[in-house]
Design a protein around this motif. Sequence first.
Motif, PDB file in Angstrom:
ATOM      1  N   VAL A 128     -10.743  22.709  -8.174  1.00 22.16           N
ATOM      2  CA  VAL A 128     -11.965  22.116  -7.625  1.00 22.16           C
ATOM      3  C   VAL A 128     -11.954  20.619  -7.892  1.00 22.16           C
ATOM      4  CG1 VAL A 128     -14.490  22.107  -7.710  1.00 22.16           C
ATOM      5  CG2 VAL A 128     -13.234  24.254  -8.016  1.00 22.16           C
ATOM      6  N   ARG A 129     -12.291  19.846  -6.853  1.00 22.36           N
ATOM      7  CA  ARG A 129     -12.373  18.395  -6.980  1.00 22.36           C
ATOM      8  C   ARG A 129     -13.754  17.949  -6.500  1.00 22.36           C
ATOM      9  NH1 ARG A 129      -7.557  16.927  -8.579  1.00 22.36           N
ATOM     10  NH2 ARG A 129      -5.690  18.081  -7.922  1.00 22.36           N
ATOM     11  N   PRO A 130     -14.718  17.862  -7.446  1.00 23.26           N
ATOM     12  CA  PRO A 130     -16.091  17.514  -7.075  1.00 23.26           C
ATOM     13  C   PRO A 130     -16.206  16.151  -6.402  1.00 23.26           C
ATOM     14  CG  PRO A 130     -15.993  18.329  -9.335  1.00 23.26           C
ATOM     15  CD  PRO A 130     -14.592  18.099  -8.892  1.00 23.26           C
ATOM     16  N   ASP A 131     -15.345  15.192  -6.787  1.00 23.46           N
ATOM     17  CA  ASP A 131     -15.420  13.855  -6.186  1.00 23.46           C
ATOM     18  C   ASP A 131     -15.101  13.884  -4.701  1.00 23.46           C
ATOM     19  OD1 ASP A 131     -12.860  14.651  -6.981  1.00 23.46           O
ATOM     20  OD2 ASP A 131     -12.117  12.586  -7.013  1.00 23.46           O
ATOM     21  N   LEU A 132     -14.289  14.891  -4.286  1.00 30.92           N
ATOM     22  CA  LEU A 132     -13.949  15.049  -2.869  1.00 30.92           C
ATOM     23  C   LEU A 132     -14.782  16.144  -2.203  1.00 30.92           C
ATOM     24  CD1 LEU A 132     -10.038  14.856  -3.157  1.00 30.92           C
ATOM     25  CD2 LEU A 132     -11.641  13.007  -2.604  1.00 30.92           C
ATOM     26  N   ASN A 133     -15.638  16.813  -3.011  1.00 32.63           N
ATOM     27  CA  ASN A 133     -16.488  17.904  -2.531  1.00 32.63           C
ATOM     28  C   ASN A 133     -15.662  18.987  -1.836  1.00 32.63           C
ATOM     29  OD1 ASN A 133     -18.864  19.285  -2.260  1.00 32.63           O
ATOM     30  ND2 ASN A 133     -19.547  18.199  -0.439  1.00 32.63           N
ATOM     31  N   MET A 134     -14.595  19.381  -2.494  1.00 29.32           N
ATOM     32  CA  MET A 134     -13.719  20.392  -1.903  1.00 29.32           C
ATOM     33  C   MET A 134     -12.936  21.109  -2.994  1.00 29.32           C
ATOM     34  SD  MET A 134     -10.326  18.411  -0.580  1.00 29.32           S
ATOM     35  CE  MET A 134      -9.408  19.917  -0.813  1.00 29.32           C
ATOM     36  N   ALA A 135     -12.291  22.214  -2.612  1.00 29.12           N
ATOM     37  CA  ALA A 135     -11.393  22.951  -3.495  1.00 29.12           C
ATOM     38  C   ALA A 135     -10.172  23.358  -2.684  1.00 29.12           C
ATOM     39  CB  ALA A 135     -12.086  24.176  -4.074  1.00 29.12           C
ATOM     40  N   ALA A 136      -9.010  23.350  -3.327  1.00 28.71           N
ATOM     41  CA  ALA A 136      -7.777  23.703  -2.625  1.00 28.71           C
ATOM     42  C   ALA A 136      -6.808  24.373  -3.590  1.00 28.71           C
ATOM     43  CB  ALA A 136      -7.146  22.455  -2.011  1.00 28.71           C
ATOM     44  N   PHE A 137      -5.918  25.172  -3.037  1.00 32.22           N
ATOM     45  CA  PHE A 137      -4.879  25.817  -3.837  1.00 32.22           C
ATOM     46  C   PHE A 137      -3.711  24.843  -3.983  1.00 32.22           C
ATOM     47  CE2 PHE A 137      -7.268  29.443  -2.238  1.00 32.22           C
ATOM     48  CZ  PHE A 137      -7.353  30.245  -3.357  1.00 32.22           C
ATOM     49  N   GLU A 138      -3.271  24.655  -5.237  1.00 26.26           N
ATOM     50  CA  GLU A 138      -2.233  23.669  -5.515  1.00 26.26           C
ATOM     51  C   GLU A 138      -1.181  24.241  -6.459  1.00 26.26           C
ATOM     52  OE1 GLU A 138      -3.938  20.113  -7.084  1.00 26.26           O
ATOM     53  OE2 GLU A 138      -5.536  20.011  -5.574  1.00 26.26           O
ATOM     54  N   ASP A 139       0.010  23.653  -6.416  1.00 17.53           N
ATOM     55  CA  ASP A 139       1.038  23.973  -7.400  1.00 17.53           C
ATOM     56  C   ASP A 139       0.662  23.286  -8.709  1.00 17.53           C
ATOM     57  OD1 ASP A 139       2.850  25.484  -5.716  1.00 17.53           O
ATOM     58  OD2 ASP A 139       3.294  23.587  -4.715  1.00 17.53           O
ATOM     59  N   VAL A 140       0.614  24.057  -9.776  1.00 22.88           N
ATOM     60  CA  VAL A 140       0.162  23.538 -11.069  1.00 22.88           C
ATOM     61  C   VAL A 140       1.184  23.897 -12.144  1.00 22.88           C
ATOM     62  CG1 VAL A 140      -1.644  23.683 -12.826  1.00 22.88           C
ATOM     63  CG2 VAL A 140      -2.263  23.725 -10.406  1.00 22.88           C
ATOM     64  N   THR A 141       1.544  22.932 -12.973  1.00 23.80           N
ATOM     65  CA  THR A 141       2.461  23.199 -14.074  1.00 23.80           C
ATOM     66  C   THR A 141       1.714  23.904 -15.217  1.00 23.80           C
ATOM     67  OG1 THR A 141       2.023  21.102 -15.198  1.00 23.80           O
ATOM     68  CG2 THR A 141       3.743  21.115 -13.495  1.00 23.80           C
ATOM     69  N   ASP A 142       2.474  24.499 -16.133  1.00 27.16           N
ATOM     70  CA  ASP A 142       1.856  25.179 -17.274  1.00 27.16           C
ATOM     71  C   ASP A 142       1.046  24.206 -18.116  1.00 27.16           C
ATOM     72  OD1 ASP A 142       2.981  27.538 -16.479  1.00 27.16           O
ATOM     73  OD2 ASP A 142       4.684  27.427 -17.859  1.00 27.16           O
ATOM     74  N   GLN A 143       1.548  22.989 -18.266  1.00 28.62           N
ATOM     75  CA  GLN A 143       0.841  21.989 -19.065  1.00 28.62           C
ATOM     76  C   GLN A 143      -0.475  21.585 -18.400  1.00 28.62           C
ATOM     77  OE1 GLN A 143       3.255  18.666 -20.173  1.00 28.62           O
ATOM     78  NE2 GLN A 143       1.629  17.622 -21.306  1.00 28.62           N
ATOM     79  N   GLU A 144      -0.438  21.438 -17.077  1.00 27.25           N
ATOM     80  CA  GLU A 144      -1.663  21.108 -16.344  1.00 27.25           C
ATOM     81  C   GLU A 144      -2.675  22.242 -16.423  1.00 27.25           C
ATOM     82  OE1 GLU A 144      -0.061  18.156 -12.778  1.00 27.25           O
ATOM     83  OE2 GLU A 144       0.184  20.336 -12.586  1.00 27.25           O
ATOM     84  N   MET A 145      -2.176  23.473 -16.408  1.00 30.15           N
ATOM     85  CA  MET A 145      -3.081  24.616 -16.472  1.00 30.15           C
ATOM     86  C   MET A 145      -3.761  24.693 -17.835  1.00 30.15           C
ATOM     87  SD  MET A 145      -2.401  28.604 -15.463  1.00 30.15           S
ATOM     88  CE  MET A 145      -1.481  29.037 -16.922  1.00 30.15           C
ATOM     89  N   LYS A 146      -3.041  24.326 -18.894  1.00 24.48           N
ATOM     90  CA  LYS A 146      -3.639  24.342 -20.238  1.00 24.48           C
ATOM     91  C   LYS A 146      -4.752  23.307 -20.358  1.00 24.48           C
ATOM     92  CE  LYS A 146       0.377  26.134 -22.737  1.00 24.48           C
ATOM     93  NZ  LYS A 146       1.457  25.823 -23.726  1.00 24.48           N
ATOM     94  N   SER A 147      -4.559  22.156 -19.725  1.00 21.29           N
ATOM     95  CA  SER A 147      -5.606  21.131 -19.770  1.00 21.29           C
ATOM     96  C   SER A 147      -6.849  21.610 -19.040  1.00 21.29           C
ATOM     97  CB  SER A 147      -5.094  19.821 -19.168  1.00 21.29           C
ATOM     98  OG  SER A 147      -4.864  19.964 -17.778  1.00 21.29           O
ATOM     99  N   GLY A 148      -6.633  22.422 -17.986  1.00 24.50           N
ATOM    100  CA  GLY A 148      -7.732  23.146 -17.354  1.00 24.50           C
ATOM    101  C   GLY A 148      -8.715  22.346 -16.543  1.00 24.50           C
ATOM    102  N   HIS A 149      -8.389  21.174 -16.094  1.00 20.70           N
ATOM    103  CA  HIS A 149      -9.344  20.363 -15.337  1.00 20.70           C
ATOM    104  C   HIS A 149      -9.548  20.952 -13.937  1.00 20.70           C
ATOM    105  CE1 HIS A 149      -9.631  17.452 -18.474  1.00 20.70           C
ATOM    106  NE2 HIS A 149      -8.347  17.125 -18.409  1.00 20.70           N
ATOM    107  N   GLY A 150     -10.714  21.563 -13.723  1.00 23.08           N
ATOM    108  CA  GLY A 150     -11.091  22.035 -12.397  1.00 23.08           C
ATOM    109  C   GLY A 150     -10.444  23.320 -11.943  1.00 23.08           C
ATOM    110  N   MET A 151      -9.906  24.100 -12.882  1.00 26.98           N
ATOM    111  CA  MET A 151      -9.226  25.321 -12.439  1.00 26.98           C
ATOM    112  C   MET A 151      -9.576  26.580 -13.229  1.00 26.98           C
ATOM    113  SD  MET A 151      -5.384  24.242 -13.694  1.00 26.98           S
ATOM    114  CE  MET A 151      -5.571  22.586 -13.029  1.00 26.98           C
ATOM    115  N   HIS A 152     -10.353  26.459 -14.304  1.00 26.43           N
ATOM    116  CA  HIS A 152     -10.746  27.632 -15.079  1.00 26.43           C
ATOM    117  C   HIS A 152     -12.171  28.037 -14.687  1.00 26.43           C
ATOM    118  CE1 HIS A 152      -7.313  27.965 -17.859  1.00 26.43           C
ATOM    119  NE2 HIS A 152      -7.210  26.652 -17.659  1.00 26.43           N
ATOM    120  N   PHE A 153     -12.260  29.160 -13.976  1.00 29.29           N
ATOM    121  CA  PHE A 153     -13.531  29.586 -13.385  1.00 29.29           C
ATOM    122  C   PHE A 153     -14.269  30.585 -14.272  1.00 29.29           C
ATOM    123  CE2 PHE A 153     -11.260  27.953  -9.786  1.00 29.29           C
ATOM    124  CZ  PHE A 153     -12.247  27.456  -8.931  1.00 29.29           C
TER     125      PHE A 153
END
Length: 267
Positions: A128-153
């Motif tokens: 989810v990207r609130p600044d763009l008012n949208m959500a999209a499916f993206e390729d995410v690395t394990d490190q990015e997933m741990k940081s969890g910005h906009g993807m843990h629902f």
Amino acid sequence: MQAAIKPPPRLRARPWAGTEGGGRGREPGAPRPGGSRTAPPARYAGPGPPPGLGGPWGGGRAWAAALPSGIVRRGARVKMSGEEILMCAVQLGKNFCLYFAGLECDAFCKERILHRVLRNVNSQLLVVRPDLNMAAFEDVTDQEMKSGHGMHFNIHCYKTTTPSAGLPVAFSIKIEDKNYYMCCEKEHGEMIVRFKEGEVPKEIPGESNVIFFKKTFTSCSARAFKFEYSLERGMFLAFEEEGCLRKLILKKLSREDEVDETMKISF
């Protein structure tokens, strides 16, 4: 709708020991040793006494209450003519009449919250990207997933009186100390998925643009799901390619038995 339920004379309150048969492992209505088979008493199983309940009824976790013939109390439900209806105790009236009220058939009450990431058929994560008012499916690395910005629902699961429609759920997410919830709005004649700042309500008395019905994707894909928008039958969460993005959208199924991989979501 309210119904007066009057207990028979001499009926005494007793705690619910945790089983329908009185806490000793008997099936409901099973015969007692040396006795005949009798129907089990109905019980109110709330965390405390129903509003206004006192006097000889107080003092236990749950209380026995007599119901009209043909109705069976099951915790917070009443079953009549083969159909279960959610009920709640309202008050104790004169002559110890315990009043129950049926919940609206389209009411939703939050039961639990799951914490998940959402993946599409390509194993991409929904971001989810609130600044763009949208959500999209993206390729995410394990490190990015741990940081969890906009993807843990947070997946808010609700109780419902119409379970055949699917499990009612709502989605929310926390980004930079702000809470957002998913909803759908019509814009220029088209349904758009939005994320708005705010909280998901604990109870929804009627129809709502935040509720989706969780359904199994196919009988062969029990661990994958599709989510139908509650206000428009046949409209499901899906993705469509828009440039290099796989944007979250609402998509209409042309047939009920159609299998559309863009609607496949797993946890």
